[in-house]
Design a protein around this motif. Structure first.
Motif, PDB file in Angstrom:
ATOM      1  N   THR A 135      41.406  -4.190  83.785  1.00 57.15           N
ATOM      2  CA  THR A 135      40.690  -2.920  83.762  1.00 57.15           C
ATOM      3  C   THR A 135      39.265  -3.195  83.307  1.00 57.15           C
ATOM      4  N   LEU A 136      38.305  -2.849  84.154  1.00 55.27           N
ATOM      5  CA  LEU A 136      36.915  -3.082  83.787  1.00 55.27           C
ATOM      6  C   LEU A 136      36.094  -1.814  84.001  1.00 55.27           C
ATOM      7  N   SER A 137      34.903  -1.812  83.413  1.00 55.06           N
ATOM      8  CA  SER A 137      34.003  -0.659  83.485  1.00 55.06           C
ATOM      9  C   SER A 137      32.567  -1.158  83.526  1.00 55.06           C
ATOM     10  N   ARG A 138      31.623  -0.218  83.546  1.00 56.54           N
ATOM     11  CA  ARG A 138      30.205  -0.592  83.604  1.00 56.54           C
ATOM     12  C   ARG A 138      29.824  -1.493  82.435  1.00 56.54           C
ATOM     13  N   GLU A 139      30.449  -1.300  81.282  1.00 57.13           N
ATOM     14  CA  GLU A 139      30.121  -2.101  80.102  1.00 57.13           C
ATOM     15  C   GLU A 139      30.422  -3.584  80.298  1.00 57.13           C
ATOM     16  N   HIS A 140      31.266  -3.904  81.275  1.00 60.10           N
ATOM     17  CA  HIS A 140      31.626  -5.298  81.506  1.00 60.10           C
ATOM     18  C   HIS A 140      30.716  -5.982  82.522  1.00 60.10           C
ATOM     19  N   ALA A 141      29.812  -5.247  83.141  1.00 64.42           N
ATOM     20  CA  ALA A 141      29.012  -5.798  84.248  1.00 64.42           C
ATOM     21  C   ALA A 141      28.203  -7.015  83.822  1.00 64.42           C
ATOM     22  N   ALA A 142      27.536  -6.942  82.673  1.00 61.55           N
ATOM     23  CA  ALA A 142      26.702  -8.060  82.227  1.00 61.55           C
ATOM     24  C   ALA A 142      27.530  -9.316  82.011  1.00 61.55           C
ATOM     25  N   SER A 143      28.693  -9.166  81.406  1.00 60.20           N
ATOM     26  CA  SER A 143      29.561 -10.326  81.166  1.00 60.20           C
ATOM     27  C   SER A 143      30.085 -10.896  82.478  1.00 60.20           C
ATOM     28  N   LYS A 263      33.697   4.433  85.426  1.00 58.08           N
ATOM     29  CA  LYS A 263      34.198   4.338  84.057  1.00 58.08           C
ATOM     30  C   LYS A 263      35.382   3.382  83.975  1.00 58.08           C
ATOM     31  N   GLN A 264      36.070   3.230  85.119  1.00 59.42           N
ATOM     32  CA  GLN A 264      37.269   2.410  85.146  1.00 59.42           C
ATOM     33  C   GLN A 264      37.491   1.879  86.550  1.00 59.42           C
ATOM     34  N   PHE A 265      37.820   0.602  86.663  1.00 60.84           N
ATOM     35  CA  PHE A 265      38.111  -0.009  87.959  1.00 60.84           C
ATOM     36  C   PHE A 265      39.238  -1.013  87.750  1.00 60.84           C
ATOM     37  N   PHE A 266      40.324  -0.849  88.513  1.00 66.27           N
ATOM     38  CA  PHE A 266      41.482  -1.723  88.378  1.00 66.27           C
ATOM     39  C   PHE A 266      41.346  -2.931  89.311  1.00 66.27           C
ATOM     40  N   VAL A 267      41.700  -4.088  88.791  1.00 72.66           N
ATOM     41  CA  VAL A 267      41.584  -5.332  89.553  1.00 72.66           C
ATOM     42  C   VAL A 267      42.918  -6.079  89.483  1.00 72.66           C
ATOM     43  N   PRO A 268      43.811  -5.882  90.470  1.00 75.93           N
ATOM     44  CA  PRO A 268      45.101  -6.601  90.476  1.00 75.93           C
ATOM     45  C   PRO A 268      44.928  -8.010  91.028  1.00 75.93           C
ATOM     46  N   ILE A 269      45.409  -8.979  90.272  1.00 76.18           N
ATOM     47  CA  ILE A 269      45.305 -10.382  90.668  1.00 76.18           C
ATOM     48  C   ILE A 269      46.689 -11.019  90.550  1.00 76.18           C
ATOM     49  N   ALA A 270      47.141 -11.681  91.607  1.00 82.05           N
ATOM     50  CA  ALA A 270      48.428 -12.373  91.563  1.00 82.05           C
ATOM     51  C   ALA A 270      48.388 -13.476  90.501  1.00 82.05           C
ATOM     52  N   VAL A 271      49.520 -13.735  89.870  1.00 84.19           N
ATOM     53  CA  VAL A 271      49.536 -14.656  88.732  1.00 84.19           C
ATOM     54  C   VAL A 271      49.142 -16.076  89.116  1.00 84.19           C
ATOM     55  N   HIS A 272      49.309 -16.460  90.381  1.00 82.71           N
ATOM     56  CA  HIS A 272      48.999 -17.837  90.762  1.00 82.71           C
ATOM     57  C   HIS A 272      47.499 -18.091  90.918  1.00 82.71           C
ATOM     58  N   GLU A 273      46.674 -17.051  90.902  1.00 87.43           N
ATOM     59  CA  GLU A 273      45.231 -17.227  91.090  1.00 87.43           C
ATOM     60  C   GLU A 273      44.567 -17.567  89.751  1.00 87.43           C
ATOM     61  N   GLN A 274      44.865 -18.758  89.257  1.00 90.64           N
ATOM     62  CA  GLN A 274      44.477 -19.132  87.900  1.00 90.64           C
ATOM     63  C   GLN A 274      42.973 -19.212  87.716  1.00 90.64           C
ATOM     64  N   ASP A 275      42.217 -19.608  88.744  1.00 91.63           N
ATOM     65  CA  ASP A 275      40.771 -19.692  88.594  1.00 91.63           C
ATOM     66  C   ASP A 275      40.157 -18.333  88.284  1.00 91.63           C
ATOM     67  N   VAL A 276      40.756 -17.275  88.839  1.00 88.41           N
ATOM     68  CA  VAL A 276      40.277 -15.919  88.546  1.00 88.41           C
ATOM     69  C   VAL A 276      40.656 -15.514  87.125  1.00 88.41           C
ATOM     70  N   GLN A 286      46.953  -6.042  81.938  1.00 89.83           N
ATOM     71  CA  GLN A 286      48.350  -5.650  81.800  1.00 89.83           C
ATOM     72  C   GLN A 286      49.145  -6.344  82.890  1.00 89.83           C
ATOM     73  N   GLU A 287      50.252  -6.964  82.512  1.00 92.89           N
ATOM     74  CA  GLU A 287      51.104  -7.620  83.492  1.00 92.89           C
ATOM     75  C   GLU A 287      52.127  -6.635  84.025  1.00 92.89           C
TER      76      GLU A 287
END
Length: 389
Positions: A135-143, A263-276, A286-287
């Protein structure tokens, strides 16, 4: 009651039935959101007919999932609906039995079901797979820009990008098979997005002027109300699909939340995509399970179709030739390897081994743990992406 394939001239009736269950006046028709599912050219959708009237429908679409160099032939089931006056009569159960029989005869090893109802679980469909949803938001953009490495330029999709996008998508270790045409059609149709009143917006991350990653975001449609039943938080923006370099993904995520002031954006990533996961580890996560349920239609066929992947991943490059199975109790299997006693697994244990985790059942010997741990769980894609049914 007649159960059979739905003909092309009956697809409009099927779409109207599905629309009456799943759509409101603000949403596009199910036939538009799922064009392949409501076409007799591509789908093998089944219906139950009472004196010529369609009373129950199950959308069934063949497909393929690539796992390394292996190709798993699959079917996806969705848009399941029954007229209110025909419910409680066992129609859906009979129709689902016909679906399972069709899948087995077609030589598909897996049936992917968008639902989790008892109608499916009673027949052996099980929750499967693991997704880490950030879960990310505008506050995470710089990072996000910082972890991307700063070498990417992000821009909107433009005509002519599909070939480069397809090349990036084809390099994924676990993904639905998608032609160039499929990519364009699925982005335009927005199957999942149309269910929750979200529009698609596609981004390209370039490095030295060359596309290095792409992202399809499902974003809010202005002026639309809430959906009647949301699969996720109603109207919550979410990443639908991505491919390419992990750094490019981070750069695009920063652009998505900044440009759309999310304010909120969900990013689902499969567990095998370790580089991400390595890049996004600072974000709230959240798993959860992959969407829907899976039925392993034919375990022996599954191993046969997986053979190239099993060979390339195993230390001696021969596991695909040596590993076999026989049916066992509780929808399970008995796995066999030369020189080892058979390993009996229940249906739950077998599904969990294939899709969920690297831990072996407690009764598995060290030799079995070593052999199976090299290849399982499979790097399976997120089922609620562009190929959602």
């Amino acid at each position: 009651m007649e159960i059979r394939l739905v003909r092309q001239e009956e697809m409009q009736e099927a779409a109207e039935l599905a629309d009456s269950i799943f759509r409101d006046s603000e949403q596009i028709s199910m036939a538009q959101g799922f064009p392949n599912l409501f076409s007799s050219v591509y789908s093998e959708s089944l219906g139950a007919f009472d004196k010529g009237r369609l009373v129950s429908f199950m959308g069934l679409l063949p497909g393929a999932v690539r796992i390394g160099s292996a190709q798993l032939y699959t079917y996806s089931l969705g848009s399941v609906c029954t007229h209110t006056d025909s419910r409680g009569k066992g129609v859906a159960g009979d129709l689902f039995a016909a679906v399972r029989e069709r899948v087995k005869k077609a030589g598909a090893s897996l049936l992917l079901v968008s639902g989790t109802r008892s109608l499916y679980t009673r027949a052996g469909c099980r929750p499967f797979g693991l997704i880490r949803q950030y879960t990310l938001s505008r506050e995470h953009a710089a990072s996000l820009k910082e972890v991307s490495g700063g070498s990417y330029t992000v821009r909107p999709y433009r005509r002519g990008d599909l070939t480069a996008m397809h090349k990036l998508a084809a390099a994924r270790v676990g993904a639905y098979e998608q032609s160039i045409w499929d990519l364009g059609l699925l982005i335009e149709a927005r199957a999942y997005g149309s269910c929750v009143k979200l529009r698609h917006q596609t981004y390209i991350a370039e490095k030295n002027g060359v596309p290095a990653a792409f992202l399809v975001a499902a974003l809010p449609e202005e002026g639309l109300g809430q959906v009647r039943e949301g699969i996720r938080p109603q109207g919550a923006p979410i990443m639908m699909e991505w491919a390419g370099e992990a750094g490019g993904l981070a750069a695009m995520l920063a652009a998505v939340v900044e440009e759309n002031q999310l304010k909120q954006f969900f990013v689902p990533i499969a567990v095998h995509e370790q580089d991400v996961h390595d890049l996004l580890g600072f974000l709230p996560v959240q798993e959860q399970r992959n969407m829907g349920t899976v039925l392993i239609s034919d375990s022996r066929l599954l191993l046969e179709q997986l053979r190239p992947y099993l060979n390339e991943r195993s230390t001696d490059h021969s596991l695909g030739e040596r590993l076999s199975c026989e049916p066992a109790a509780e929808d399970g299997v008995t796995l066999q390897l030369p020189g080892l006693p058979g390993l009996e697994l229940t249906g739950d244990e077998w599904t969990s081994l294939v899709f969920d985790r690297s831990e072996m059942p407690q009764h598995a010997s060290d030799q079995w743990r070593e052999a199976l741990g090299e290849v399982f769980p499979l790097p399976f894609p997120h089922t609620a992406g562009l190929n959602y049914i």
